[in-house]
Write a protein that holds these residues in place. Structure first.
Motif, PDB file in Angstrom:
ATOM      1  N   LEU A   1       0.836  -1.205   0.000  1.00 40.32           N
ATOM      2  CA  LEU A   1       0.000   0.000   0.000  1.00 40.32           C
ATOM      3  C   LEU A   1       0.869   1.253   0.000  1.00 40.32           C
ATOM      4  O   LEU A   1       0.582   2.227  -0.721  1.00 40.32           O
ATOM      5  CB  LEU A   1      -0.917  -0.017   1.223  1.00 40.32           C
ATOM      6  N   PHE A   2       1.938   1.236   0.784  1.00 40.11           N
ATOM      7  CA  PHE A   2       2.844   2.385   0.825  1.00 40.11           C
ATOM      8  C   PHE A   2       3.523   2.590  -0.517  1.00 40.11           C
ATOM      9  O   PHE A   2       3.590   3.720  -1.028  1.00 40.11           O
ATOM     10  CB  PHE A   2       3.888   2.187   1.927  1.00 40.11           C
ATOM     11  N   ALA A   3       4.041   1.503  -1.113  1.00 42.10           N
ATOM     12  CA  ALA A   3       4.710   1.622  -2.409  1.00 42.10           C
ATOM     13  C   ALA A   3       3.741   2.087  -3.492  1.00 42.10           C
ATOM     14  O   ALA A   3       4.077   2.943  -4.322  1.00 42.10           O
ATOM     15  CB  ALA A   3       5.331   0.275  -2.791  1.00 42.10           C
ATOM     16  N   ALA A   4       2.529   1.532  -3.486  1.00 42.34           N
ATOM     17  CA  ALA A   4       1.540   1.904  -4.503  1.00 42.34           C
ATOM     18  C   ALA A   4       1.117   3.363  -4.351  1.00 42.34           C
ATOM     19  O   ALA A   4       0.943   4.086  -5.350  1.00 42.34           O
ATOM     20  CB  ALA A   4       0.327   0.989  -4.401  1.00 42.34           C
ATOM     21  N   TYR A   5       0.941   3.827  -3.113  1.00 44.07           N
ATOM     22  CA  TYR A   5       0.546   5.218  -2.889  1.00 44.07           C
ATOM     23  C   TYR A   5       1.653   6.176  -3.340  1.00 44.07           C
ATOM     24  O   TYR A   5       1.378   7.209  -3.960  1.00 44.07           O
ATOM     25  CB  TYR A   5       0.218   5.448  -1.421  1.00 44.07           C
ATOM     26  N   CYS A   6       2.906   5.830  -3.041  1.00 46.60           N
ATOM     27  CA  CYS A   6       4.029   6.656  -3.500  1.00 46.60           C
ATOM     28  C   CYS A   6       4.058   6.728  -5.019  1.00 46.60           C
ATOM     29  O   CYS A   6       4.272   7.803  -5.600  1.00 46.60           O
ATOM     30  CB  CYS A   6       5.346   6.096  -2.971  1.00 46.60           C
ATOM     31  N   ALA A   7       3.835   5.581  -5.675  1.00 48.06           N
ATOM     32  CA  ALA A   7       3.818   5.566  -7.137  1.00 48.06           C
ATOM     33  C   ALA A   7       2.665   6.401  -7.685  1.00 48.06           C
ATOM     34  O   ALA A   7       2.815   7.122  -8.681  1.00 48.06           O
ATOM     35  CB  ALA A   7       3.730   4.135  -7.639  1.00 48.06           C
TER      36      ALA A   7
ATOM     37  N   ALA B   1      10.669  11.575 -10.167  1.00 46.54           N
ATOM     38  CA  ALA B   1       9.745  10.804  -9.329  1.00 46.54           C
ATOM     39  C   ALA B   1       9.326   9.508 -10.003  1.00 46.54           C
ATOM     40  O   ALA B   1       9.164   8.476  -9.344  1.00 46.54           O
ATOM     41  CB  ALA B   1       8.518  11.643  -8.998  1.00 46.54           C
ATOM     42  N   ALA B   2       9.128   9.541 -11.321  1.00 46.62           N
ATOM     43  CA  ALA B   2       8.703   8.332 -12.049  1.00 46.62           C
ATOM     44  C   ALA B   2       9.768   7.236 -11.960  1.00 46.62           C
ATOM     45  O   ALA B   2       9.450   6.056 -11.778  1.00 46.62           O
ATOM     46  CB  ALA B   2       8.408   8.674 -13.507  1.00 46.62           C
ATOM     47  N   VAL B   3      11.041   7.634 -12.066  1.00 47.18           N
ATOM     48  CA  VAL B   3      12.125   6.653 -11.949  1.00 47.18           C
ATOM     49  C   VAL B   3      12.159   6.069 -10.543  1.00 47.18           C
ATOM     50  O   VAL B   3      12.239   4.848 -10.352  1.00 47.18           O
ATOM     51  CB  VAL B   3      13.477   7.312 -12.295  1.00 47.18           C
ATOM     52  N   ARG B   4      12.058   6.937  -9.539  1.00 46.29           N
ATOM     53  CA  ARG B   4      12.094   6.466  -8.162  1.00 46.29           C
ATOM     54  C   ARG B   4      10.878   5.591  -7.838  1.00 46.29           C
ATOM     55  O   ARG B   4      10.982   4.596  -7.119  1.00 46.29           O
ATOM     56  CB  ARG B   4      12.150   7.659  -7.205  1.00 46.29           C
ATOM     57  N   ALA B   5       9.719   5.960  -8.359  1.00 48.83           N
ATOM     58  CA  ALA B   5       8.520   5.155  -8.119  1.00 48.83           C
ATOM     59  C   ALA B   5       8.665   3.765  -8.727  1.00 48.83           C
ATOM     60  O   ALA B   5       8.275   2.762  -8.121  1.00 48.83           O
ATOM     61  CB  ALA B   5       7.294   5.858  -8.694  1.00 48.83           C
ATOM     62  N   SER B   6       9.236   3.690  -9.925  1.00 48.35           N
ATOM     63  CA  SER B   6       9.457   2.388 -10.565  1.00 48.35           C
ATOM     64  C   SER B   6      10.400   1.538  -9.740  1.00 48.35           C
ATOM     65  O   SER B   6      10.177   0.329  -9.550  1.00 48.35           O
ATOM     66  CB  SER B   6      10.023   2.600 -11.975  1.00 48.35           C
TER      67      SER B   6
ATOM     68  N   ALA C   1      12.477   6.682   4.021  1.00 44.96           N
ATOM     69  CA  ALA C   1      11.158   7.018   3.496  1.00 44.96           C
ATOM     70  C   ALA C   1      11.180   7.238   1.992  1.00 44.96           C
ATOM     71  O   ALA C   1      10.156   7.604   1.409  1.00 44.96           O
ATOM     72  CB  ALA C   1      10.620   8.263   4.186  1.00 44.96           C
ATOM     73  N   GLY C   2      12.333   7.026   1.366  1.00 47.66           N
ATOM     74  CA  GLY C   2      12.448   7.231  -0.071  1.00 47.66           C
ATOM     75  C   GLY C   2      12.491   5.922  -0.829  1.00 47.66           C
ATOM     76  O   GLY C   2      11.829   4.951  -0.464  1.00 47.66           O
ATOM     77  N   ALA C   3      13.288   5.905  -1.883  1.00 47.15           N
ATOM     78  CA  ALA C   3      13.395   4.705  -2.723  1.00 47.15           C
ATOM     79  C   ALA C   3      14.829   4.569  -3.204  1.00 47.15           C
ATOM     80  O   ALA C   3      15.584   5.535  -3.262  1.00 47.15           O
ATOM     81  CB  ALA C   3      12.448   4.808  -3.912  1.00 47.15           C
ATOM     82  N   ALA C   4      15.188   3.337  -3.551  1.00 45.91           N
ATOM     83  CA  ALA C   4      16.484   3.047  -4.169  1.00 45.91           C
ATOM     84  C   ALA C   4      17.656   3.464  -3.284  1.00 45.91           C
ATOM     85  O   ALA C   4      18.544   4.206  -3.715  1.00 45.91           O
ATOM     86  CB  ALA C   4      16.581   3.709  -5.550  1.00 45.91           C
TER      87      ALA C   4
END
Length: 407
Positions: A66-72, A84-89, A364-367
Protein backbone atom coordinates in the motif's frame (compact mmCIF):
# COMPACT_ATOMS: atom_id res chain seq x y z
CA UNK A 1 19.05 -9.73 -5.95
CA UNK A 2 18.59 -7.24 -3.05
CA UNK A 3 22.37 -6.86 -2.87
CA UNK A 4 22.52 -6.05 -6.57
CA UNK A 5 19.89 -3.35 -6.07
CA UNK A 6 21.79 -1.92 -3.10
CA UNK A 7 25.06 -1.87 -5.01
CA UNK A 8 23.46 -0.15 -8.01
CA UNK A 9 21.70 2.42 -5.82
CA UNK A 10 24.39 3.49 -3.34
CA UNK A 11 27.82 2.50 -4.64
CA UNK A 12 28.80 5.46 -6.82
CA UNK A 13 32.04 6.01 -8.69
CA UNK A 14 31.43 9.73 -9.07
CA UNK A 15 30.06 12.62 -7.05
CA UNK A 16 26.93 14.29 -8.44
CA UNK A 17 25.19 17.48 -7.41
CA UNK A 18 21.69 16.84 -6.07
CA UNK A 19 20.18 19.44 -8.43
CA UNK A 20 21.25 17.33 -11.42
CA UNK A 21 19.26 14.33 -10.14
CA UNK A 22 16.11 16.33 -9.37
CA UNK A 23 16.31 18.03 -12.73
CA UNK A 24 16.18 14.67 -14.48
CA UNK A 25 19.79 14.56 -15.67
CA UNK A 26 20.91 11.07 -16.69
CA UNK A 27 24.42 9.72 -17.02
CA UNK A 28 25.93 6.25 -17.43
CA UNK A 29 25.76 5.49 -13.69
CA UNK A 30 22.06 6.34 -13.54
CA UNK A 31 21.39 4.22 -16.62
CA UNK A 32 23.23 1.31 -14.99
CA UNK A 33 21.16 1.72 -11.81
CA UNK A 34 17.89 1.78 -13.75
CA UNK A 35 19.07 -1.20 -15.80
CA UNK A 36 19.78 -3.29 -12.69
CA UNK A 37 16.27 -2.66 -11.36
CA UNK A 38 14.83 -3.43 -14.79
CA UNK A 39 16.71 -6.74 -14.93
CA UNK A 40 15.43 -7.63 -11.46
CA UNK A 41 11.85 -6.99 -12.58
CA UNK A 42 12.35 -8.98 -15.79
CA UNK A 43 13.89 -11.92 -13.92
CA UNK A 44 11.05 -12.03 -11.41
CA UNK A 45 8.48 -11.97 -14.21
CA UNK A 46 10.21 -14.73 -16.19
CA UNK A 47 10.81 -16.82 -13.07
CA UNK A 48 7.46 -16.44 -11.31
CA UNK A 49 5.08 -14.64 -13.68
CA UNK A 50 1.96 -12.90 -12.41
CA UNK A 51 -0.82 -14.73 -10.62
CA UNK A 52 -3.43 -14.10 -8.00
CA UNK A 53 -2.32 -14.91 -4.41
CA UNK A 54 -3.37 -18.30 -3.08
CA UNK A 55 -3.89 -17.11 0.47
CA UNK A 56 -4.34 -13.89 2.38
CA UNK A 57 -1.14 -11.88 2.74
CA UNK A 58 0.14 -10.79 6.18
CA UNK A 59 -0.79 -7.29 7.30
CA UNK A 60 2.82 -6.09 7.10
CA UNK A 61 3.11 -7.15 3.46
CA UNK A 62 -0.22 -5.54 2.55
CA UNK A 63 0.88 -2.26 4.16
CA UNK A 64 4.26 -2.38 2.40
CA UNK A 65 2.46 -2.75 -0.93
CA UNK A 66 0.00 0.00 0.00
CA UNK A 67 2.84 2.38 0.83
CA UNK A 68 4.71 1.62 -2.41
CA UNK A 69 1.54 1.90 -4.50
CA UNK A 70 0.55 5.22 -2.89
CA UNK A 71 4.03 6.66 -3.50
CA UNK A 72 3.82 5.57 -7.14
CA UNK A 73 0.36 7.10 -7.49
CA UNK A 74 1.62 10.42 -6.12
CA UNK A 75 3.79 10.80 -9.24
CA UNK A 76 0.61 12.14 -10.85
CA UNK A 77 0.79 15.36 -8.81
CA UNK A 78 4.50 15.78 -8.04
CA UNK A 79 6.27 18.90 -9.38
CA UNK A 80 9.23 16.74 -10.49
CA UNK A 81 7.63 13.95 -12.59
CA UNK A 82 10.70 12.54 -14.46
CA UNK A 83 12.77 12.01 -11.32
CA UNK A 84 9.74 10.80 -9.33
CA UNK A 85 8.70 8.33 -12.05
CA UNK A 86 12.13 6.65 -11.95
CA UNK A 87 12.09 6.47 -8.16
CA UNK A 88 8.52 5.15 -8.12
CA UNK A 89 9.46 2.39 -10.57
CA UNK A 90 12.39 1.40 -8.39
CA UNK A 91 10.20 1.40 -5.28
CA UNK A 92 7.67 -0.90 -6.98
CA UNK A 93 10.47 -3.28 -8.02
CA UNK A 94 11.66 -3.28 -4.38
CA UNK A 95 8.11 -4.13 -3.27
CA UNK A 96 7.98 -7.00 -5.77
CA UNK A 97 11.28 -8.40 -4.47
CA UNK A 98 9.93 -8.04 -0.92
CA UNK A 99 6.79 -9.96 -1.91
CA UNK A 100 8.74 -12.81 -3.50
CA UNK A 101 11.02 -13.14 -0.47
CA UNK A 102 8.06 -12.97 1.93
CA UNK A 103 6.12 -15.69 0.12
CA UNK A 104 8.83 -17.98 -1.27
CA UNK A 105 12.14 -17.57 0.58
CA UNK A 106 13.27 -19.78 3.43
CA UNK A 107 15.04 -18.70 6.59
CA UNK A 108 18.26 -20.23 5.22
CA UNK A 109 18.00 -17.93 2.20
CA UNK A 110 17.89 -14.94 4.52
CA UNK A 111 20.85 -16.21 6.55
CA UNK A 112 22.86 -16.35 3.31
CA UNK A 113 21.76 -12.82 2.44
CA UNK A 114 22.92 -11.64 5.88
CA UNK A 115 26.35 -13.24 5.36
CA UNK A 116 26.76 -11.67 1.92
CA UNK A 117 25.76 -8.25 3.24
CA UNK A 118 28.24 -8.38 6.13
CA UNK A 119 30.95 -9.52 3.71
CA UNK A 120 30.12 -6.64 1.37
CA UNK A 121 30.40 -4.11 4.19
CA UNK A 122 33.70 -5.48 5.53
CA UNK A 123 35.23 -5.45 2.03
CA UNK A 124 33.91 -1.90 1.54
CA UNK A 125 35.54 -0.73 4.78
CA UNK A 126 38.85 -2.28 3.69
CA UNK A 127 38.56 -0.50 0.34
CA UNK A 128 37.79 2.81 2.05
CA UNK A 129 40.88 2.47 4.24
CA UNK A 130 43.17 1.36 1.41
CA UNK A 131 41.94 3.74 -1.32
CA UNK A 132 40.30 6.85 0.11
CA UNK A 133 38.83 8.97 -2.70
CA UNK A 134 38.40 12.74 -2.88
CA UNK A 135 36.14 14.09 -0.11
CA UNK A 136 33.73 16.97 -0.18
CA UNK A 137 34.45 19.96 2.14
CA UNK A 138 31.80 18.72 4.61
CA UNK A 139 33.19 15.17 4.82
CA UNK A 140 36.94 15.76 4.97
CA UNK A 141 37.36 14.11 8.38
CA UNK A 142 34.61 11.51 8.05
CA UNK A 143 35.18 7.94 6.90
CA UNK A 144 33.48 6.52 3.81
CA UNK A 145 34.26 4.48 0.71
CA UNK A 146 33.96 5.32 -2.99
CA UNK A 147 31.51 8.26 -3.19
CA UNK A 148 29.12 6.83 -0.62
CA UNK A 149 28.10 9.64 1.74
CA UNK A 150 29.15 9.07 5.39
CA UNK A 151 25.46 9.15 6.43
CA UNK A 152 24.70 6.32 4.01
CA UNK A 153 27.86 4.47 5.04
CA UNK A 154 26.64 4.68 8.64
CA UNK A 155 23.45 2.88 7.63
CA UNK A 156 25.41 0.07 5.98
CA UNK A 157 27.65 -0.29 9.03
CA UNK A 158 24.80 -0.23 11.54
CA UNK A 159 22.91 -2.98 9.74
CA UNK A 160 26.09 -5.08 9.40
CA UNK A 161 26.89 -4.67 13.12
CA UNK A 162 23.45 -5.87 14.18
CA UNK A 163 23.67 -8.85 11.82
CA UNK A 164 27.04 -9.80 13.32
CA UNK A 165 25.61 -9.63 16.84
CA UNK A 166 22.77 -11.92 15.78
CA UNK A 167 25.35 -14.52 14.73
CA UNK A 168 27.38 -14.06 17.93
CA UNK A 169 24.74 -14.35 20.67
CA UNK A 170 24.15 -17.81 22.18
CA UNK A 171 21.60 -19.78 20.17
CA UNK A 172 21.71 -17.03 17.55
CA UNK A 173 21.53 -17.27 13.77
CA UNK A 174 23.34 -20.31 12.30
CA UNK A 175 27.02 -19.58 11.70
CA UNK A 176 28.88 -20.59 8.56
CA UNK A 177 32.29 -19.56 9.89
CA UNK A 178 34.09 -19.66 13.29
CA UNK A 179 32.80 -17.08 15.78
CA UNK A 180 35.98 -14.92 15.65
CA UNK A 181 35.09 -14.04 12.05
CA UNK A 182 31.82 -12.50 13.20
CA UNK A 183 33.48 -10.82 16.20
CA UNK A 184 36.11 -9.16 14.00
CA UNK A 185 33.43 -8.12 11.50
CA UNK A 186 31.42 -6.54 14.34
CA UNK A 187 34.46 -4.64 15.62
CA UNK A 188 35.33 -3.41 12.12
CA UNK A 189 31.75 -2.30 11.49
CA UNK A 190 31.48 -0.54 14.85
CA UNK A 191 34.82 1.25 14.52
CA UNK A 192 34.04 2.36 10.97
CA UNK A 193 30.60 3.61 12.06
CA UNK A 194 32.22 5.84 14.69
CA UNK A 195 34.74 7.03 12.08
CA UNK A 196 31.93 8.18 9.78
CA UNK A 197 31.05 10.83 12.35
CA UNK A 198 27.36 10.19 11.72
CA UNK A 199 25.59 11.07 14.95
CA UNK A 200 22.20 9.77 13.82
CA UNK A 201 23.66 6.35 13.04
CA UNK A 202 25.58 6.31 16.33
CA UNK A 203 22.46 7.03 18.40
CA UNK A 204 20.46 4.64 16.21
CA UNK A 205 22.87 1.75 16.70
CA UNK A 206 22.83 2.25 20.48
CA UNK A 207 19.02 2.05 20.42
CA UNK A 208 19.01 -0.88 17.98
CA UNK A 209 21.61 -2.91 19.89
CA UNK A 210 19.81 -2.25 23.18
CA UNK A 211 16.50 -3.41 21.69
CA UNK A 212 18.17 -6.52 20.24
CA UNK A 213 20.01 -7.53 23.41
CA UNK A 214 17.01 -6.89 25.65
CA UNK A 215 14.80 -9.22 23.60
CA UNK A 216 17.15 -11.80 22.05
CA UNK A 217 17.52 -14.05 25.12
CA UNK A 218 14.36 -13.57 27.12
CA UNK A 219 14.17 -12.48 30.74
CA UNK A 220 17.57 -13.94 31.64
CA UNK A 221 19.20 -12.05 28.82
CA UNK A 222 17.51 -8.80 29.90
CA UNK A 223 18.89 -9.19 33.41
CA UNK A 224 22.41 -9.78 32.05
CA UNK A 225 22.18 -6.74 29.75
CA UNK A 226 21.03 -4.51 32.59
CA UNK A 227 23.76 -5.77 34.92
CA UNK A 228 26.48 -5.13 32.30
CA UNK A 229 24.93 -2.14 30.55
CA UNK A 230 24.26 0.14 33.52
CA UNK A 231 27.94 0.26 34.66
CA UNK A 232 29.02 0.89 31.05
CA UNK A 233 26.57 3.77 30.68
CA UNK A 234 27.85 5.29 33.92
CA UNK A 235 31.57 4.78 33.23
CA UNK A 236 31.72 5.84 29.57
CA UNK A 237 31.01 9.55 30.19
CA UNK A 238 33.50 9.55 33.06
CA UNK A 239 36.30 7.92 31.08
CA UNK A 240 35.67 9.28 27.60
CA UNK A 241 33.57 12.41 28.21
CA UNK A 242 35.80 14.68 26.10
CA UNK A 243 35.78 12.31 23.13
CA UNK A 244 32.00 11.88 23.34
CA UNK A 245 31.51 15.66 23.37
CA UNK A 246 33.92 16.02 20.45
CA UNK A 247 32.00 13.39 18.49
CA UNK A 248 28.65 15.00 19.32
CA UNK A 249 29.69 18.55 18.42
CA UNK A 250 31.98 17.61 15.50
CA UNK A 251 33.60 21.05 15.63
CA UNK A 252 30.38 22.89 14.86
CA UNK A 253 29.38 26.30 16.19
CA UNK A 254 26.66 26.87 18.78
CA UNK A 255 24.35 28.21 16.06
CA UNK A 256 24.85 25.09 13.96
CA UNK A 257 24.17 22.83 16.92
CA UNK A 258 21.04 24.76 17.92
CA UNK A 259 19.65 24.43 14.39
CA UNK A 260 20.80 20.79 14.04
CA UNK A 261 22.86 21.77 11.00
CA UNK A 262 20.00 23.87 9.55
CA UNK A 263 17.51 21.02 9.98
CA UNK A 264 15.21 23.11 12.16
CA UNK A 265 15.02 25.75 9.41
CA UNK A 266 14.24 23.01 6.94
CA UNK A 267 11.51 21.53 9.14
CA UNK A 268 9.94 24.99 9.57
CA UNK A 269 9.71 25.26 5.80
CA UNK A 270 8.35 21.71 5.68
CA UNK A 271 5.43 22.79 7.86
CA UNK A 272 4.44 25.35 5.25
CA UNK A 273 4.76 22.76 2.48
CA UNK A 274 2.49 20.38 4.39
CA UNK A 275 -0.09 23.10 5.02
CA UNK A 276 -0.31 23.73 1.28
CA UNK A 277 -1.28 20.10 0.58
CA UNK A 278 -2.03 18.44 3.92
CA UNK A 279 -4.08 15.40 2.84
CA UNK A 280 -2.28 13.90 -0.15
CA UNK A 281 1.05 15.74 -0.01
CA UNK A 282 3.17 17.23 -2.75
CA UNK A 283 3.98 13.96 -4.49
CA UNK A 284 6.90 11.55 -4.55
CA UNK A 285 10.42 13.04 -4.46
CA UNK A 286 8.97 16.54 -4.06
CA UNK A 287 10.70 17.09 -0.71
CA UNK A 288 14.14 17.00 -2.28
CA UNK A 289 13.26 19.52 -4.97
CA UNK A 290 11.23 21.86 -2.77
CA UNK A 291 13.87 22.06 -0.04
CA UNK A 292 16.66 22.41 -2.59
CA UNK A 293 14.96 25.37 -4.24
CA UNK A 294 14.13 27.09 -0.94
CA UNK A 295 17.09 26.28 1.31
CA UNK A 296 19.73 24.58 -0.81
CA UNK A 297 19.26 21.30 1.10
CA UNK A 298 18.07 18.17 -0.69
CA UNK A 299 15.48 16.10 1.20
CA UNK A 300 13.66 16.45 4.47
CA UNK A 301 16.50 15.03 6.62
CA UNK A 302 13.83 13.21 8.64
CA UNK A 303 11.78 10.23 7.51
CA UNK A 304 8.54 11.49 9.02
CA UNK A 305 9.00 15.01 7.63
CA UNK A 306 9.76 13.50 4.24
CA UNK A 307 6.70 11.26 4.29
CA UNK A 308 4.26 13.94 5.39
CA UNK A 309 5.59 16.47 2.84
CA UNK A 310 5.45 14.00 -0.05
CA UNK A 311 2.49 11.83 0.95
CA UNK A 312 0.54 14.12 3.22
CA UNK A 313 -1.40 12.79 6.18
CA UNK A 314 -2.54 9.83 4.06
CA UNK A 315 0.99 8.69 3.24
CA UNK A 316 2.20 9.35 6.78
CA UNK A 317 -0.64 7.25 8.22
CA UNK A 318 0.21 4.30 5.95
CA UNK A 319 3.94 4.56 6.71
CA UNK A 320 3.48 4.84 10.49
CA UNK A 321 0.99 1.98 10.53
CA UNK A 322 3.48 -0.18 8.64
CA UNK A 323 6.18 0.56 11.23
CA UNK A 324 3.82 -0.12 14.15
CA UNK A 325 2.63 -3.44 12.70
CA UNK A 326 6.16 -4.71 11.99
CA UNK A 327 7.41 -3.65 15.43
CA UNK A 328 4.40 -5.22 17.17
CA UNK A 329 4.65 -8.51 15.27
CA UNK A 330 8.36 -8.90 15.96
CA UNK A 331 7.98 -7.91 19.60
CA UNK A 332 5.34 -10.60 20.04
CA UNK A 333 7.55 -13.21 18.34
CA UNK A 334 10.43 -12.53 20.73
CA UNK A 335 8.42 -14.71 23.11
CA UNK A 336 8.63 -17.67 20.68
CA UNK A 337 11.86 -19.54 21.38
CA UNK A 338 12.32 -20.93 17.83
CA UNK A 339 12.41 -17.47 16.20
CA UNK A 340 13.27 -15.25 19.18
CA UNK A 341 16.70 -14.13 17.95
CA UNK A 342 15.45 -13.39 14.44
CA UNK A 343 12.50 -11.37 15.75
CA UNK A 344 14.85 -9.49 18.09
CA UNK A 345 17.20 -8.82 15.17
CA UNK A 346 14.39 -7.42 13.02
CA UNK A 347 13.19 -5.34 15.96
CA UNK A 348 16.71 -3.95 16.45
CA UNK A 349 17.18 -3.28 12.73
CA UNK A 350 13.93 -1.37 12.41
CA UNK A 351 14.56 0.68 15.55
CA UNK A 352 18.06 1.50 14.27
CA UNK A 353 16.69 2.69 10.92
CA UNK A 354 13.89 4.71 12.53
CA UNK A 355 16.16 6.45 15.07
CA UNK A 356 18.78 7.10 12.40
CA UNK A 357 15.95 8.38 10.21
CA UNK A 358 15.22 11.21 12.63
CA UNK A 359 18.12 13.07 10.99
CA UNK A 360 18.19 11.31 7.60
CA UNK A 361 15.34 10.75 5.15
CA UNK A 362 16.50 7.77 3.06
CA UNK A 363 14.28 5.17 4.69
CA UNK A 364 11.16 7.02 3.50
CA UNK A 365 12.45 7.23 -0.07
CA UNK A 366 13.39 4.70 -2.72
CA UNK A 367 16.48 3.05 -4.17
CA UNK A 368 18.81 3.21 -1.16
CA UNK A 369 20.07 0.83 1.50
CA UNK A 370 17.70 2.06 4.24
CA UNK A 371 14.58 1.78 2.08
CA UNK A 372 15.55 -1.64 0.71
CA UNK A 373 16.31 -2.94 4.20
CA UNK A 374 12.95 -1.67 5.44
CA UNK A 375 11.27 -3.85 2.83
CA UNK A 376 13.63 -6.74 3.65
CA UNK A 377 12.62 -6.45 7.31
CA UNK A 378 8.97 -6.70 6.23
CA UNK A 379 9.75 -9.76 4.10
CA UNK A 380 11.83 -11.44 6.83
CA UNK A 381 9.01 -10.79 9.31
CA UNK A 382 6.60 -12.57 6.99
CA UNK A 383 9.00 -15.50 6.61
CA UNK A 384 9.39 -16.14 10.35
CA UNK A 385 5.65 -15.78 10.92
CA UNK A 386 4.76 -18.05 8.01
CA UNK A 387 3.18 -21.28 9.23
CA UNK A 388 5.09 -24.35 8.04
CA UNK A 389 3.18 -26.70 5.83
CA UNK A 390 1.77 -29.73 7.56
CA UNK A 391 2.25 -33.05 5.85
CA UNK A 392 -0.02 -36.04 5.95
CA UNK A 393 0.33 -39.56 4.67
CA UNK A 394 -2.09 -40.96 2.12
CA UNK A 395 -2.16 -44.12 0.03
CA UNK A 396 -2.05 -44.18 -3.73
CA UNK A 397 -3.96 -46.76 -5.77
CA UNK A 398 -1.13 -49.23 -5.49
CA UNK A 399 -1.08 -49.06 -1.67
CA UNK A 400 2.22 -47.17 -1.40
CA UNK A 401 2.59 -44.45 1.22
CA UNK A 402 2.82 -40.99 -0.27
CA UNK A 403 3.53 -37.82 1.68
CA UNK A 404 1.85 -34.67 0.39
CA UNK A 405 1.76 -31.13 1.73
CA UNK A 406 -1.42 -29.80 3.21
CA UNK A 407 -1.68 -26.03 3.21
Amino acid sequence: MPLGMILASDYKFRSRDVSEAVGGGIDATILLEIGVYGLCALYLYRRFGFRAPRQAAPAALILAWLFAAYCALSVLWTPFPPFAAVRASQLLVTAIVCHVIATRASRDDLYRLAHFFVGLVVVSVAFGVALPLKRTPNTQDRFNWLYVHPVTAGMFLGVALLLCLAFLVPNGLPRRYPWPVYAVSAVVSGAALVATGTRGAAIGIVAGVAAFLLTARGSRGRAEVIMVGVPIVVLLPLLYGDKLIEFATRGETVAQLESLNSRTDLWTFAYQAVMNRPVFGNGMSSARGLFLDALGLGGGHNIFVNVVVEGGLTGAAIFCLLLVVVLTVNLSFTRVKEVRVEAALLLGLLIFLVVDGLTADQMAGAANVASIWMFLIVAWTCVITRKPERREERHDTRGADVTSPVP
